[in-house]
Design an enzyme around this catalytic site. Sequence first.
Site, PDB file in Angstrom:
ATOM      1  N   LEU A 133      44.712  -1.582 116.014  1.00 57.32           N
ATOM      2  CA  LEU A 133      45.485  -2.666 115.416  1.00 57.32           C
ATOM      3  C   LEU A 133      45.751  -2.360 113.937  1.00 57.32           C
ATOM      4  O   LEU A 133      46.885  -2.394 113.483  1.00 57.32           O
ATOM      5  CB  LEU A 133      44.719  -3.993 115.571  1.00 57.32           C
ATOM      6  N   GLU A 135      46.330  -0.886 110.156  1.00 54.65           N
ATOM      7  CA  GLU A 135      47.066   0.208 109.513  1.00 54.65           C
ATOM      8  C   GLU A 135      46.695   0.188 108.038  1.00 54.65           C
ATOM      9  O   GLU A 135      46.112  -0.787 107.551  1.00 54.65           O
ATOM     10  CB  GLU A 135      48.578   0.013 109.700  1.00 54.65           C
ATOM     11  N   GLY A 139      45.635  -4.811 107.115  1.00 49.87           N
ATOM     12  CA  GLY A 139      44.264  -4.977 107.619  1.00 49.87           C
ATOM     13  C   GLY A 139      44.075  -6.426 108.021  1.00 49.87           C
ATOM     14  O   GLY A 139      44.316  -6.799 109.173  1.00 49.87           O
ATOM     15  N   SER A 140      43.702  -7.272 107.052  1.00 50.15           N
ATOM     16  CA  SER A 140      43.538  -8.701 107.347  1.00 50.15           C
ATOM     17  C   SER A 140      44.862  -9.303 107.812  1.00 50.15           C
ATOM     18  O   SER A 140      44.895 -10.142 108.714  1.00 50.15           O
ATOM     19  CB  SER A 140      43.061  -9.440 106.098  1.00 50.15           C
ATOM     20  N   THR A 166      37.947   3.218 115.143  1.00 51.84           N
ATOM     21  CA  THR A 166      36.656   3.665 115.687  1.00 51.84           C
ATOM     22  C   THR A 166      36.961   4.523 116.928  1.00 51.84           C
ATOM     23  O   THR A 166      37.743   4.109 117.790  1.00 51.84           O
ATOM     24  CB  THR A 166      35.787   2.449 116.062  1.00 51.84           C
ATOM     25  N   GLN A 343      13.200  -4.159 100.720  1.00 55.61           N
ATOM     26  CA  GLN A 343      12.290  -4.746  99.729  1.00 55.61           C
ATOM     27  C   GLN A 343      10.834  -4.716 100.230  1.00 55.61           C
ATOM     28  O   GLN A 343       9.913  -4.408  99.466  1.00 55.61           O
ATOM     29  CB  GLN A 343      12.721  -6.199  99.441  1.00 55.61           C
ATOM     30  N   GLY A 347       9.363   1.154  97.270  1.00 54.61           N
ATOM     31  CA  GLY A 347      10.028   2.429  96.959  1.00 54.61           C
ATOM     32  C   GLY A 347      10.322   3.241  98.205  1.00 54.61           C
ATOM     33  O   GLY A 347      11.360   3.895  98.304  1.00 54.61           O
ATOM     34  N   GLU A 370      36.567  -6.069 112.525  1.00 53.84           N
ATOM     35  CA  GLU A 370      37.083  -7.125 113.433  1.00 53.84           C
ATOM     36  C   GLU A 370      37.317  -8.447 112.706  1.00 53.84           C
ATOM     37  O   GLU A 370      36.978  -9.522 113.209  1.00 53.84           O
ATOM     38  CB  GLU A 370      36.186  -7.262 114.668  1.00 53.84           C
TER      39      GLU A 370
HETATM   40  C1  LIG Z   1      33.735   1.068 110.072  1.00 52.72           C
HETATM   41  C2  LIG Z   1      35.041   0.431 110.388  1.00 52.72           C
HETATM   42  C3  LIG Z   1      35.531   0.473 111.692  1.00 52.72           C
HETATM   43  C4  LIG Z   1      36.759  -0.122 112.006  1.00 52.72           C
HETATM   44  N1  LIG Z   1      37.244  -0.014 113.292  1.00 52.72           N
HETATM   45  C5  LIG Z   1      38.496  -0.500 113.568  1.00 52.72           C
HETATM   46  C6  LIG Z   1      39.073  -0.288 114.876  1.00 52.72           C
HETATM   47  O1  LIG Z   1      38.459   0.300 115.776  1.00 52.72           O
HETATM   48  N2  LIG Z   1      40.338  -0.731 115.105  1.00 52.72           N
HETATM   49  C7  LIG Z   1      41.070  -1.373 114.149  1.00 52.72           C
HETATM   50  O2  LIG Z   1      42.207  -1.764 114.431  1.00 52.72           O
HETATM   51  N3  LIG Z   1      40.544  -1.586 112.894  1.00 52.72           N
HETATM   52  C8  LIG Z   1      39.285  -1.159 112.593  1.00 52.72           C
HETATM   53  N4  LIG Z   1      38.746  -1.348 111.329  1.00 52.72           N
HETATM   54  C9  LIG Z   1      39.557  -2.006 110.299  1.00 52.72           C
HETATM   55  C10 LIG Z   1      39.051  -3.394 109.916  1.00 52.72           C
HETATM   56  O3  LIG Z   1      39.343  -4.309 110.936  1.00 52.72           O
HETATM   57  C11 LIG Z   1      39.706  -3.732 108.574  1.00 52.72           C
HETATM   58  O4  LIG Z   1      39.092  -2.912 107.598  1.00 52.72           O
HETATM   59  C12 LIG Z   1      39.538  -5.200 108.218  1.00 52.72           C
HETATM   60  O5  LIG Z   1      40.285  -6.003 109.089  1.00 52.72           O
HETATM   61  C13 LIG Z   1      39.962  -5.479 106.764  1.00 52.72           C
HETATM   62  O6  LIG Z   1      41.194  -4.927 106.468  1.00 52.72           O
HETATM   63  P1  LIG Z   1      41.363  -4.035 105.128  1.00 52.72           P
HETATM   64  O7  LIG Z   1      40.284  -3.029 105.133  1.00 52.72           O
HETATM   65  O8  LIG Z   1      42.760  -3.563 105.089  1.00 52.72           O
HETATM   66  O9  LIG Z   1      41.077  -5.037 103.943  1.00 52.72           O
HETATM   67  P2  LIG Z   1      42.112  -6.072 103.276  1.00 52.72           P
HETATM   68  O10 LIG Z   1      42.784  -6.855 104.344  1.00 52.72           O
HETATM   69  O11 LIG Z   1      42.953  -5.350 102.301  1.00 52.72           O
HETATM   70  O12 LIG Z   1      41.091  -7.026 102.514  1.00 52.72           O
HETATM   71  C14 LIG Z   1      40.514  -6.702 101.248  1.00 52.72           C
HETATM   72  C15 LIG Z   1      39.675  -7.893 100.803  1.00 52.72           C
HETATM   73  O13 LIG Z   1      40.521  -9.053 100.664  1.00 52.72           O
HETATM   74  C16 LIG Z   1      40.015 -10.122 101.451  1.00 52.72           C
HETATM   75  N5  LIG Z   1      41.146 -10.916 101.959  1.00 52.72           N
HETATM   76  C17 LIG Z   1      42.279 -10.473 102.555  1.00 52.72           C
HETATM   77  N6  LIG Z   1      43.071 -11.506 102.881  1.00 52.72           N
HETATM   78  C18 LIG Z   1      42.408 -12.635 102.509  1.00 52.72           C
HETATM   79  C19 LIG Z   1      42.684 -14.034 102.584  1.00 52.72           C
HETATM   80  N7  LIG Z   1      43.804 -14.504 103.136  1.00 52.72           N
HETATM   81  N8  LIG Z   1      41.762 -14.908 102.078  1.00 52.72           N
HETATM   82  C20 LIG Z   1      40.611 -14.444 101.517  1.00 52.72           C
HETATM   83  N9  LIG Z   1      40.294 -13.139 101.430  1.00 52.72           N
HETATM   84  C21 LIG Z   1      41.175 -12.239 101.920  1.00 52.72           C
HETATM   85  C22 LIG Z   1      39.231  -9.450 102.584  1.00 52.72           C
HETATM   86  O14 LIG Z   1      38.272 -10.330 103.144  1.00 52.72           O
HETATM   87  C23 LIG Z   1      38.604  -8.275 101.834  1.00 52.72           C
HETATM   88  O15 LIG Z   1      37.456  -8.723 101.170  1.00 52.72           O
HETATM   89  C24 LIG Z   1      37.507  -0.785 110.996  1.00 52.72           C
HETATM   90  C25 LIG Z   1      37.006  -0.844 109.686  1.00 52.72           C
HETATM   91  C26 LIG Z   1      35.790  -0.243 109.378  1.00 52.72           C
HETATM   92  C27 LIG Z   1      35.293  -0.300 107.964  1.00 52.72           C
END
Ligand SMILES: Cc1cc2nc3c(=O)[nH]c(=O)nc-3n(C[C@H](O)[C@H](O)[C@H](O)COP(=O)(O)OP(=O)(O)OC[C@H]3O[C@@H](n4cnc5c(N)ncnc54)[C@H](O)[C@@H]3O)c2cc1C
Length: 390
Positions: A133, A135, A139-140, A166, A343, A347, A370
């Site tokens: 999902l 890119e 993300g969010s 993943t 904690q 150490g 997720e």
């Molecule tokens: C180890 C790992 C495995 C993953 N596996 C997958 C996978 O298998 N498939 C897949 O599709 N994705 C995967 N992801 C992606 C993951 O779902 C995204 O990283 C996540 O959804 C956040 O998107 P972003 O990293 O672009 O952060 P951003 O969306 O850029 O967010 C940055 C910060 O802003 C905050 N934020 C954003 N919008 C808002 C809002 N409206 N209100 C308040 N705060 C906000 C977020 O909470 C975050 O703290 C994976 C990520 C990791 C780290």
Amino acid sequence: MPDRAPQPVDRELPSEEARDLISLVRDIAQREIVPRAAEEEDAGRFPRETFRLLSASGLLGLPYDSAYGGGDQPYEVYLQVLEELAAARLTVGLGVSVHTLACHALAHYGTKEQQVEHLPTMLGGGLLGAYCLSEASSGSDAASLRTKAVRDGDHWAITGTKAWITHGGIADFYTVMARTGEEGPRGITAFLVPGDAAGLTGAAPEKKMGMKGSPTAQVHFDGVRVPDERRIGEEGQGFAIALSALDSGRLGIAACAIGLAQAALDEALAYATDRRQFGRPISDFEGLRFLLADMATQIEAGRALYLAAARLRDAGRPFAKQAAMAKLHCTDTAMKVTTDAVQVLGGYGYTADFPVERYMREAKALQIVEGTNQIQRMVIARHLAGPESR
Ligand SMILES: Cc1cc2nc3c(=O)[nH]c(=O)nc-3n(C[C@H](O)[C@H](O)[C@H](O)COP(=O)(O)OP(=O)(O)OC[C@H]3O[C@@H](n4cnc5c(N)ncnc54)[C@H](O)[C@@H]3O)c2cc1C
């Protein structure tokens, strides 16, 4: 130092079959997973053979229909299996959860023909799945994704780059959300893409803080041709399918988080009993006893929360709000408990001689994947505000 065997949790299970399943998982965890966890995580090695064993043991399709090779298990049982696996090694628990997430679209929205053709190998044929999902720029705000699927006769050509995937680059199948129409959530369609499709390539895995054995990578789609029979659901239904998968997937993350927290508590308890200062075991000191009591209480509360959400799901009732609450609470608990475990070890906890420093690094990922925990709060708040604001 190798990880210690996790203490068995006294579980409330609905059937004899479920009890046998948990025993089987504990046996596999102790024989196959725990002894290699620290070394393989350090080396960044994905345990592919463990996943083949889990598949052969019927553990990669537990919540799905046995008519298609699944295990017919209720979610409350499947999640407790995940918890046990994650306590042994998060890369394995999370990997099973992501694989299950990747199967959701076809199992719930595929046609009968698609299910007969693909599900048996996905659920029990040794294959490993990935869910695509996110890119780089979405993300969010996942509904703003840009990967495109363009119709070409009875095929689609998919072009774009998925990020943070993943099992990216090593999966046998990818459930891919791509844009086939208008901007926004209604222009997205889901596809089942084979891992060996021409034009599909995985980038080098990200260099992560933890879960180094679980590859997270970009996946490039360069005009990947997929027959229309591999489209899942209707055109434009892909985002709704993706969100529906995430409701269930978040319960998987919650269960993994509790498994990780339990492993950290077990380690902290064992250490606090052994370690002596001021002529007594440190577990005699009230300051630590109260810390351990808080850790145990948060874990029990998290387990009860994810199980309550799972039981709603098993009863066919709405559970999205409770799944978001469980993901939020359980992953925050994992972060807090693993930090407190460091904690307790003082150490020594800050060194790689004990697994708690790894657990603490791993817990952080669970607050992000997720849907970050900020996004979970948005989901919960929308439910509190009533149906018209969802
Ligand atoms: C180890 C790992 C495995 C993953 N596996 C997958 C996978 O298998 N498939 C897949 O599709 N994705 C995967 N992801 C992606 C993951 O779902 C995204 O990283 C996540 O959804 C956040 O998107 P972003 O990293 O672009 O952060 P951003 O969306 O850029 O967010 C940055 C910060 O802003 C905050 N934020 C954003 N919008 C808002 C809002 N409206 N209100 C308040 N705060 C906000 C977020 O909470 C975050 O703290 C994976 C990520 C990791 C780290």
